[in-house]
Motif scaffolding. Structure first.
Motif, short mmCIF file in Angstrom:
data_model
loop_
_atom_site.label_atom_id
_atom_site.label_comp_id
_atom_site.label_asym_id
_atom_site.label_seq_id
_atom_site.Cartn_x
_atom_site.Cartn_y
_atom_site.Cartn_z
N THR A 207 1.78 18.06 4.93
CA THR A 207 2.87 17.15 4.59
C THR A 207 2.33 15.75 4.29
OG1 THR A 207 4.23 18.38 6.14
CG2 THR A 207 5.10 16.25 5.41
N SER A 208 1.49 15.22 5.20
CA SER A 208 1.06 13.82 5.07
C SER A 208 0.28 13.59 3.79
CB SER A 208 0.27 13.40 6.30
OG SER A 208 -0.63 14.41 6.68
N GLN A 209 -0.62 14.50 3.46
CA GLN A 209 -1.41 14.33 2.23
C GLN A 209 -0.51 14.17 1.01
OE1 GLN A 209 -3.93 17.73 2.53
NE2 GLN A 209 -5.78 16.52 2.86
N GLN A 210 0.45 15.06 0.91
CA GLN A 210 1.30 15.04 -0.29
C GLN A 210 2.27 13.86 -0.30
OE1 GLN A 210 2.78 18.74 -1.99
NE2 GLN A 210 1.92 19.81 -0.25
N ILE A 211 2.76 13.56 0.88
CA ILE A 211 3.78 12.52 0.95
C ILE A 211 3.19 11.14 0.67
CG2 ILE A 211 3.97 11.58 3.29
CD1 ILE A 211 6.69 13.60 1.81
N ILE A 212 1.95 10.94 1.09
CA ILE A 212 1.28 9.66 0.83
C ILE A 212 1.07 9.51 -0.68
CG2 ILE A 212 -0.92 8.43 1.10
CD1 ILE A 212 -0.91 9.48 4.03
N GLN A 213 0.69 10.59 -1.31
CA GLN A 213 0.52 10.54 -2.77
C GLN A 213 1.86 10.24 -3.45
OE1 GLN A 213 -2.46 10.52 -4.34
NE2 GLN A 213 -1.16 9.93 -6.08
N MET A 214 2.92 10.85 -2.94
CA MET A 214 4.24 10.60 -3.53
C MET A 214 4.63 9.12 -3.37
SD MET A 214 6.13 14.08 -2.31
CE MET A 214 7.80 13.56 -2.45
N ALA A 215 4.29 8.55 -2.22
CA ALA A 215 4.60 7.14 -1.99
C ALA A 215 3.82 6.26 -2.98
CB ALA A 215 4.26 6.76 -0.55
N ARG A 216 2.58 6.64 -3.22
CA ARG A 216 1.78 5.86 -4.18
C ARG A 216 2.35 6.02 -5.59
NH1 ARG A 216 -2.13 3.77 -1.36
NH2 ARG A 216 -3.23 5.01 0.20
N ASP A 217 2.69 7.26 -5.92
CA ASP A 217 3.26 7.50 -7.26
C ASP A 217 4.55 6.70 -7.46
OD1 ASP A 217 1.17 9.20 -7.66
OD2 ASP A 217 2.33 11.05 -7.38
N ALA A 218 5.25 6.47 -6.35
CA ALA A 218 6.51 5.72 -6.45
C ALA A 218 6.26 4.21 -6.47
CB ALA A 218 7.43 6.09 -5.29
N GLY A 219 4.98 3.81 -6.44
CA GLY A 219 4.65 2.39 -6.64
C GLY A 219 4.37 1.58 -5.40
N ALA A 220 4.14 2.26 -4.24
CA ALA A 220 3.86 1.50 -3.01
C ALA A 220 2.55 0.73 -3.17
CB ALA A 220 3.75 2.47 -1.84
N ARG A 221 2.51 -0.48 -2.59
CA ARG A 221 1.27 -1.27 -2.67
C ARG A 221 0.26 -0.73 -1.65
NH1 ARG A 221 2.44 -6.73 -0.95
NH2 ARG A 221 4.05 -6.71 -2.55
N ASN A 222 0.70 -0.60 -0.40
CA ASN A 222 -0.14 0.00 0.65
C ASN A 222 0.68 1.06 1.37
OD1 ASN A 222 -2.82 -1.37 0.86
ND2 ASN A 222 -1.50 -3.18 0.98
N VAL A 223 -0.01 2.15 1.71
CA VAL A 223 0.71 3.20 2.45
C VAL A 223 0.07 3.36 3.83
CG1 VAL A 223 1.52 5.58 2.45
CG2 VAL A 223 1.17 4.40 0.27
N TYR A 224 0.81 2.97 4.84
CA TYR A 224 0.36 3.13 6.23
C TYR A 224 1.09 4.35 6.79
CZ TYR A 224 -0.54 -1.83 5.30
OH TYR A 224 -0.94 -3.00 4.74
N PHE A 225 0.46 4.94 7.82
CA PHE A 225 1.03 6.19 8.34
C PHE A 225 0.98 6.16 9.86
CE2 PHE A 225 1.78 10.62 9.02
CZ PHE A 225 2.35 11.11 7.85
N ALA A 226 2.10 6.52 10.49
CA ALA A 226 2.14 6.56 11.97
C ALA A 226 2.61 7.94 12.42
CB ALA A 226 3.10 5.49 12.49
N SER A 227 1.91 8.48 13.41
CA SER A 227 2.29 9.79 13.96
C SER A 227 2.80 9.61 15.38
CB SER A 227 1.06 10.72 13.95
OG SER A 227 1.29 11.80 14.83
N ALA A 228 4.00 10.12 15.64
CA ALA A 228 4.61 9.96 16.97
C ALA A 228 3.93 10.82 18.03
CB ALA A 228 6.09 10.28 16.90
N ALA A 229 2.98 11.67 17.60
CA ALA A 229 2.18 12.46 18.55
C ALA A 229 0.71 12.11 18.34
CB ALA A 229 2.40 13.95 18.30
#
Ligand SMILES: O=P(O)(O)OC[C@H]1O[C@H](OP(=O)(O)OP(=O)(O)O)[C@H](O)[C@@H]1O
Ligand SMILES: NC(=O)CC[C@H](N)C(=O)O
Ligand SMILES: [Mg+2]
Length: 503
Positions: free
Chosen positions: A373-395
């Motif tokens: 999930t994370s790999q693809q979703i980060i790419q989607m965020a970039r494709d949508a024009g995000a400047r920086n993509v940070y990621f937090a895992s609740a576990a």
């Protein structure tokens, strides 16, 4: 993590069991089954698929009787053939059926003993068929034509002495009643409750309290670790502790991902536990990067929503639903193959561009397991024009296999196995990655019930609460259940050799 349910009523139970299984669908999407009992007759329908696909009107009409059990399956042993869908049935003694959530870690040696010493034949590779036969043998040893609740409890004690691993189960004894029992560590959840009927009460045992709520049952209690609750065909209810040394050590991953947030497990509200996870994670972020430049917090639907909301609140940052989930796609993590999982993420989630363009976004997920999930979703965020993509895992990072009913048996399939946090960030393509600390996760859940002595945190620590899990066993299940091995089995022809099934 399968879903199980058992109901005894003074009226037909087919529709109630169906409804309960629909509510427990998030625990297993591969197969479903219902067995009902009317007098001395059993009725069964089970097959692969979602609840709504397995049961048609003609099946429902045939599932007669005022007592029954049901199951939704997410396989962790054996194969995906419909012959291994549950409930399982064995004719002796009395006609017994069983539905199981969990995974036995000594199923192979039990199977040998069942054959050599108890003269019982097991027809599948499912550990649940083993569990049923151990229960059957222990009941048979009582040597009685007519049994009582004491005999049932003695049989459950026998199960506790022989079986190792995780098992929350409901077993139905034809014409007599349903017994719900939980292993001495209480790894997988099980609750029971009651609903008033015209003569007394209907009783239900189910994996999660949300099934009780939705069907108008009031929660009585959790089945305690090692305890058995007998629901008699005559409307009676008796409970008994059947383990010598029970200990409260439930699976913490139920609170992270598996369970629905509106469930209460072991007296802990899953929803509140997830809120506390979000708060603790926000505090860690503030400690580690007080000068962060996060513009917006975006959850990865569905499960992370609760934690992400509280994380945003605690940080005082905007919370935005930047990904929209297709409501017709199920959970991707519990899908059987990696190819299917990968494809489903894109089908399931779509980005709303305006929430990403030129922003520093913090994406929040409940956990990172294979990284699909994370790999693809980060790419989607970039494709949508995000400047920086940070990621937090609740576990915390999931680094070790699970052997208690979650199908992640191969360490090399886990993205965090053998990697540092920086390496994981690089793998998934995050500009910054932050994980929950294990102590904070435990605290977030335990706060709801300080009586819980410890949690099974094996996926984070590699320590398995039940014992009996050594390197040899882990190698063995890795060979049996790696994605590659499962793919080979999927291609093989699965002849369904089954007892009567209402097709
Ligand atoms: O790292 P991975 O291997 O991708 O596994 C972790 C992801 O899988 C689960 O989501 P899932 O889609 O199963 O269910 P959900 O809709 O309940 O979040 C979980 O919530 C994470 O998003
Ligand atoms: N996830 C589970 O609880 C699985 C139950 C059982 N081990 C099976 O594979 O069918
Ligand atoms: Mg998810």
């Amino acid at each position: 993590m399968c879903g199980i349910v058992g109901i005894v009523s003074n009226g037909a139970v087919n529709q109630s069991i169906y409804d309960a299984l629909t509510i427990l669908q998030h625990r297993g999407q591969d197969a479903a089954g219902i067995m009902t009992c009317e007098g001395s007759q059993l009725y069964l329908r089970k097959s692969n698929g979602l609840v709504r696909d397995v049961f048609h009107t003609r099946h429902m009409l045939r599932l007669r009787g005022k007592m029954g059990i049901g199951h939704v399956r997410y396989p962790t042993a054996g194969c995906e053939s419909s012959a291994e869908a549950q409930p399982f049935y064995v004719n002796s003694p009395y006609g017994l059926t069983l539905a199981h959530n969990g995974n036995l870690v000594n199923a192979e040696s039990l199977k040998k003993n069942l054959f050599r010493e108890d003269l019982r034949h097991i027809n599948t590779d499912s550990d649940s068929e083993v569990l049923l036969n151990v229960f059957a043998h222990e009941l048979q040893r009582r040597g009685k034509l007519r049994i009582n609740a004491d005999d049932v409890f003695a049989a459950v004690s026998g199960v506790h002495q022989r079986c190792k691993g995780a098992y929350a189960a409901v077993a139905m004894i034809t014409g007599f009643g349903v017994v719900a029992f939980r292993d001495p560590h209480g790894v997988r959840p099980l609750v029971y409750g009651r609903r008033k009927n015209s003569e007394g009460y209907d009783y239900m045992a189910a994996s999660e309290s949300v099934a009780l709520d939705s069907l108008g049952f009031e929660l009585i209690d959790d089945v305690r670790p090692g305890e058995a609750v007998f629901l008699g065909y005559d409307g009676s209810i008796v409970t008994r502790q059947c383990a010598d040394q029970p200990s409260y050590s439930p699976c913490i991953f139920e609170h992270v991902y598996l369970a629905r947030p509106d469930s209460i497990i072991d007296n802990v509200s899953v929803y509140k536990a997830r809120l506390r996870m979000g708060e603790a994670l926000a505090e860690k972020i503030e400690r580690e990067r007080p000068q962060h430049d996060i513009d917006v917090v975006i959850p990865i639907p569905d499960t992370s929503r609760t934690a992400a909301l509280q994380l945003a609140n605690t940080l005082g940052i905007k919370y935005r639903e930047g990904f929209i989930k297709n409501r017709y796609i199920g959970r991707t993590f519990i899908m059987p193959g990696q190819q299917q999982r990968k494809k489903s993420v894109r089908q399931k989630l779509n980005a709303i561009e305006l929430e990403f363009r030129d922003k520093n976004v913090m994406l929040v997920d409940d956990s990172i397991v294979r990284g699909t999930t994370s790999q693809q979703i980060i790419q989607m965020a970039r494709d949508a024009g995000a400047r920086n993509v940070y990621f937090a895992s609740a576990a915390p990072p999931v680094r070790y296999p699970n052997v208690y009913g979650i199908d992640m048996p191969t360490k090399d399939e886990l993205i965090a196995h053998g990697r540092t946090v920086e390496q994981i960030a690089e793998e998934i393509g995050a500009d910054w990655l932050v994980f929950q600390a294990l102590d904070d996760l435990v605290e977030a859940v335990r706060k709801g019930n300080p009586d819980i002595s410890e949690f099974d945190c094996s996926v984070f620590t590699g320590e398995y609460v039940t014992g009996g899990v050594d390197a040899e066993y882990l190698d063995h299940i890795e060979q049996l259940r790696s994605d590659a091995a499962k793919q080979d089995r999927r291609l093989a022809d699965h002849e369904v050799i089954e007892l009567h099934n209402n097709a």
